[in-house]
Structure formats: structure tokens, C-alpha cells
Design a protein around this motif. Sequence first.
Motif, short mmCIF file in Angstrom:
data_model
loop_
_atom_site.label_atom_id
_atom_site.label_comp_id
_atom_site.label_asym_id
_atom_site.label_seq_id
_atom_site.Cartn_x
_atom_site.Cartn_y
_atom_site.Cartn_z
N LEU A 160 0.82 -1.21 0.00
CA LEU A 160 0.00 0.00 0.00
C LEU A 160 0.85 1.27 0.00
O LEU A 160 0.55 2.22 -0.74
CB LEU A 160 -0.97 -0.01 1.19
CG LEU A 160 -2.15 -0.97 1.07
CD1 LEU A 160 -3.06 -0.86 2.28
CD2 LEU A 160 -2.94 -0.68 -0.21
N PRO A 161 1.93 1.35 0.83
CA PRO A 161 2.78 2.54 0.72
C PRO A 161 3.38 2.71 -0.67
O PRO A 161 3.49 3.83 -1.17
CB PRO A 161 3.87 2.28 1.77
CG PRO A 161 3.22 1.41 2.77
CD PRO A 161 2.30 0.52 1.99
N LEU A 162 3.77 1.59 -1.32
CA LEU A 162 4.32 1.71 -2.66
C LEU A 162 3.29 2.24 -3.64
O LEU A 162 3.58 3.09 -4.49
CB LEU A 162 4.85 0.35 -3.13
CG LEU A 162 6.03 -0.23 -2.33
CD1 LEU A 162 6.41 -1.59 -2.88
CD2 LEU A 162 7.22 0.72 -2.37
N HIS A 182 2.12 11.95 3.75
CA HIS A 182 1.80 10.64 4.30
C HIS A 182 3.06 9.97 4.83
O HIS A 182 4.12 10.03 4.21
CB HIS A 182 1.16 9.75 3.23
CG HIS A 182 -0.26 10.13 2.93
ND1 HIS A 182 -1.09 9.38 2.12
CD2 HIS A 182 -1.02 11.17 3.35
CE1 HIS A 182 -2.27 9.95 2.05
NE2 HIS A 182 -2.24 11.05 2.78
N ARG A 183 2.93 9.31 5.97
CA ARG A 183 4.00 8.50 6.53
C ARG A 183 3.42 7.13 6.89
O ARG A 183 2.25 7.03 7.25
CB ARG A 183 4.62 9.17 7.76
CG ARG A 183 5.28 10.51 7.47
CD ARG A 183 6.46 10.37 6.53
NE ARG A 183 7.10 11.64 6.26
CZ ARG A 183 6.78 12.44 5.25
NH1 ARG A 183 5.83 12.08 4.39
NH2 ARG A 183 7.42 13.59 5.08
N ILE A 186 7.28 2.77 8.00
CA ILE A 186 8.34 1.94 7.38
C ILE A 186 9.47 2.89 7.01
O ILE A 186 9.27 3.79 6.17
CB ILE A 186 7.81 1.19 6.15
CG1 ILE A 186 6.62 0.31 6.54
CG2 ILE A 186 8.91 0.34 5.53
CD1 ILE A 186 5.94 -0.34 5.36
N PRO A 187 10.65 2.75 7.61
CA PRO A 187 11.71 3.74 7.38
C PRO A 187 12.02 3.99 5.91
O PRO A 187 12.17 5.14 5.50
CB PRO A 187 12.92 3.14 8.12
CG PRO A 187 12.31 2.27 9.19
CD PRO A 187 11.05 1.71 8.58
N GLU A 188 12.12 2.93 5.13
CA GLU A 188 12.47 3.11 3.72
C GLU A 188 11.37 3.87 2.97
O GLU A 188 11.64 4.80 2.20
CB GLU A 188 12.72 1.75 3.06
CG GLU A 188 13.94 1.01 3.57
CD GLU A 188 13.70 0.32 4.91
OE1 GLU A 188 12.54 0.36 5.38
OE2 GLU A 188 14.66 -0.25 5.47
N ALA A 189 10.09 3.45 3.19
CA ALA A 189 8.99 4.13 2.52
C ALA A 189 8.85 5.57 3.00
O ALA A 189 8.57 6.49 2.21
CB ALA A 189 7.68 3.37 2.76
N ASP A 190 9.06 5.79 4.31
CA ASP A 190 8.99 7.16 4.83
C ASP A 190 10.08 8.03 4.23
O ASP A 190 9.85 9.23 3.97
CB ASP A 190 9.12 7.15 6.35
CG ASP A 190 7.89 6.56 7.03
OD1 ASP A 190 6.85 6.43 6.34
OD2 ASP A 190 7.96 6.24 8.22
N ARG A 191 11.26 7.44 4.00
CA ARG A 191 12.35 8.19 3.38
C ARG A 191 11.97 8.62 1.97
O ARG A 191 12.18 9.78 1.58
CB ARG A 191 13.62 7.32 3.36
CG ARG A 191 14.80 7.92 2.61
CD ARG A 191 15.27 9.20 3.23
NE ARG A 191 16.43 9.74 2.54
CZ ARG A 191 16.87 10.97 2.67
NH1 ARG A 191 16.23 11.82 3.47
NH2 ARG A 191 17.93 11.38 2.01
#
Length: 428
Positions: A160-162, A182-183, A186-191
Amino acid sequence: MRRRMVFSTLVVTVITVMLLGLPLGALTYQLIHDEADRRLQGEAELIGAKTDTMLELQEEIDTDEFDRNHPMRYIRITPANKTTTVTAGNPELDPDAPDAPSVLKATTTTARGTHVEVWSTTETVKQSVIRAWLGIASLSLLAIGVAVGLSMFQARRLTLPLMDLAATAERLGSGVTTPWGHRYGIPEADRVAEVLDRSAERIAGLITTERHFAIDASHQLRTPLTALTMRLEEIIAEADNPEVVREESEAALNQTERLVTTVESLLGRARTSQSTQVEPVELDPVLNNLQEEWAPVFQQEQRQLLITGSPGLIALTAPSDLGQILSSLVENAYKHGDGTVTIRRIDTGQSVRIEVSDEGEGIPEHLAGRIFEREVSGGDGTGLGLALARHIAESEGARIELVQSRPTTFVLFLPASAEGLTKMTGPA
């Protein structure tokens, strides 16, 4: 991606369950059989002890007691000094009988030499093994179900983040530059989300800069074009007077050069990497050119543009920028004010103060605090002139203030020396 994650998790879980479940099933089978053998061996030893007691007290074996106490066993007892074998219990479990079922066997020999053999059916053992295996299978299925459920949850949490990031990138591509914010935890997705938000802000800034450049250019070029048009009209009107034609042609040429300078100045500010270079500038030539430029416009309205104050002042500024700032202030007084517009030069020591005032009704109180905001106007103007003038002034270390609302008086503060510039802008 979600299917692949769920399928891979399912495969790993099944393999893990098989690696753990099959040895556990075999171990359970062995433990149940060993336990059944131990219980049957204990019964055989108990029967042997009772038999010795009967022989010692009664000199005979009471098989009825064994039939009552062990109905699910087949018992064969052979005394040490007798050749006759005594049987008791369920004869269907006799291993020598035809169609005898599968049985377990335990044997023991007592201290008096009595040999005891006990058989029991394996049905109970089989049922215990089946129940244990069903329990293991249930736990295995539960583990697989939990693993699949967790994998679906995790796959959804990751995909969903992707998908949301892809939608954000699509929004950026379509020109919507509002940061999504949006956050996902997930560290990578948040980055990635942070990078996209910063990119959106930068794109928005670039778009705003380009839009402001177009608006500012049109606003700043309007006055020189108007003056140039009037000069050309004078040339046409005085075509029979060569001397007037020459003067007006020179004035038109000056206006054309001012247009070029204005365009170059606007392009320079549009390039954020380019900083404004200030230099000592004599104010009198700039003010005289400004008066000459606006003279035809004021004459048409039967108004005056006066320059007063201390002559011969020098300030640190950019000549083209100073002309644009003063032109914006004069235009504002011309359009929104009335009567004579006065430009007053004052030397305050560390700075040069240029006041631009008119004789109109002034600025309404509700607009006085917002007069330098873009698109804020007290009349039918664009609301860009004063905002642009303040922006240009601040870019070179000067400032513009509204010191009086009625009559309207704007003041441009310019540093008169390098020390004055440091004092106005603060140390670097």
C-alpha cells in the motif's frame, strides 16, 4: 508483488512445518507405544505378584479375579513346578487363535519362577496415536494459517505505501505540487515519501518563481512600454519639427534601453543562484531620469512629479533595481493617489532616505498592514507593484516602509556606505 510475498511465505511455512511436524509425529508415535509397553509390563508384574500370593496361600490360581480385574487383557500363567498353563481374560486376544488382532505383549518371571504373559489390543494405542497426529496436524494448519494471514497483512502493509507513493509521483507528474505528507511507519517508505515531499516543495517553488517572473515582468514592463508609446506618439505628432523628433527619438531610445535593463534585472532575480551586486550610485541622475520618464504621464493628468531634498547623495544599490523600486512607488502614487507626487531625498548619516508621497485620501486602515502582500490592492490595481518593490529592495540590503497612511508616504531606506549596509542588514 503481494501474491509473490504470500506464496513465498506459504512455501517457507509449509516446509518448516514439515521439517518440524514429521519428526514430531514419529516421536509422538514412539512415545505412545513406549508408554503402552510400560503400562502393560507393569500389569504383567502385578499379575505375577498376585499369582505368587495365591499359590502361597491357596496353592491354586483364581482366574476369576483376573477376569474381573483385567477384562481387556489376555493372560497366560505358567507356574514353576507345574506343567499346566492357566489362562484368563479375553480369549480373542490369544495370539495363537485364528484371525487374532494386532496385540502388544509383556512377559515377566516372578521370584518363585512363575512365568506370566499378558497381551493387549493395539486399538487404544492406535487411537492415541491418531489423536496426537490430529493435534499436530491442527497445530500445523493453524501455524500455516497464521503465517499466511501475517504475510497478507505484511504484504498489504508493504504494498500500500508503494501504491500510495506511485500515486504521489503521478500527482507530481500531473502538476499537483502540494506535499502529500503521508508516513507509513516503514523507514524506507517514509524516506521516499520525505524525498517526494521535498521534491514537491522544490517544484512548487520553481513554478511559483516562474509564475512570479512572468507576472513581475509584465508589470514592470508596462510602464516603460507606456512611456515609449507616448514618445512615439510625440514623434508622429511633431513629424514636421526635426528638433522635437530628435529629442523624442532619443527619449524613446532611452526607454528601449530601460526595457532591456529591466528584462535583464528580472532574469537575474529569477536565477536564484545569482545575487544582486550593489555599488555606490548617485541618486540625482536616477531621479532625473525617473522624472523625465513620468513627466508626460503626469502632464496628461495635469499633475506634477516633484523632486526635493538634499541633492548629490550617494547610496549603495543597483542602479537598475533602484529605478524599478522608485518607478513602482511613483506608479502606486499616480494610480492610487492624487495631486502632486513628491520625492524627497534625506541624508540620515548611515543611510539615505527617499520618501515618496502624494496628496490623495491615503490607504484604508484595514489594508495598511497588508499593503506589501502580493495581490493586495486598495483599488483596481494588480497588487504586485509594492510587493515587487519590497522584494527587490530586500534583495540588495535595503528596505521599504509605509510610514504614513494619510497622506500616503512610503520611505525607501538605502545604505549610504559599506558601514551603513552592515548596520541595516546585520553582520554576515
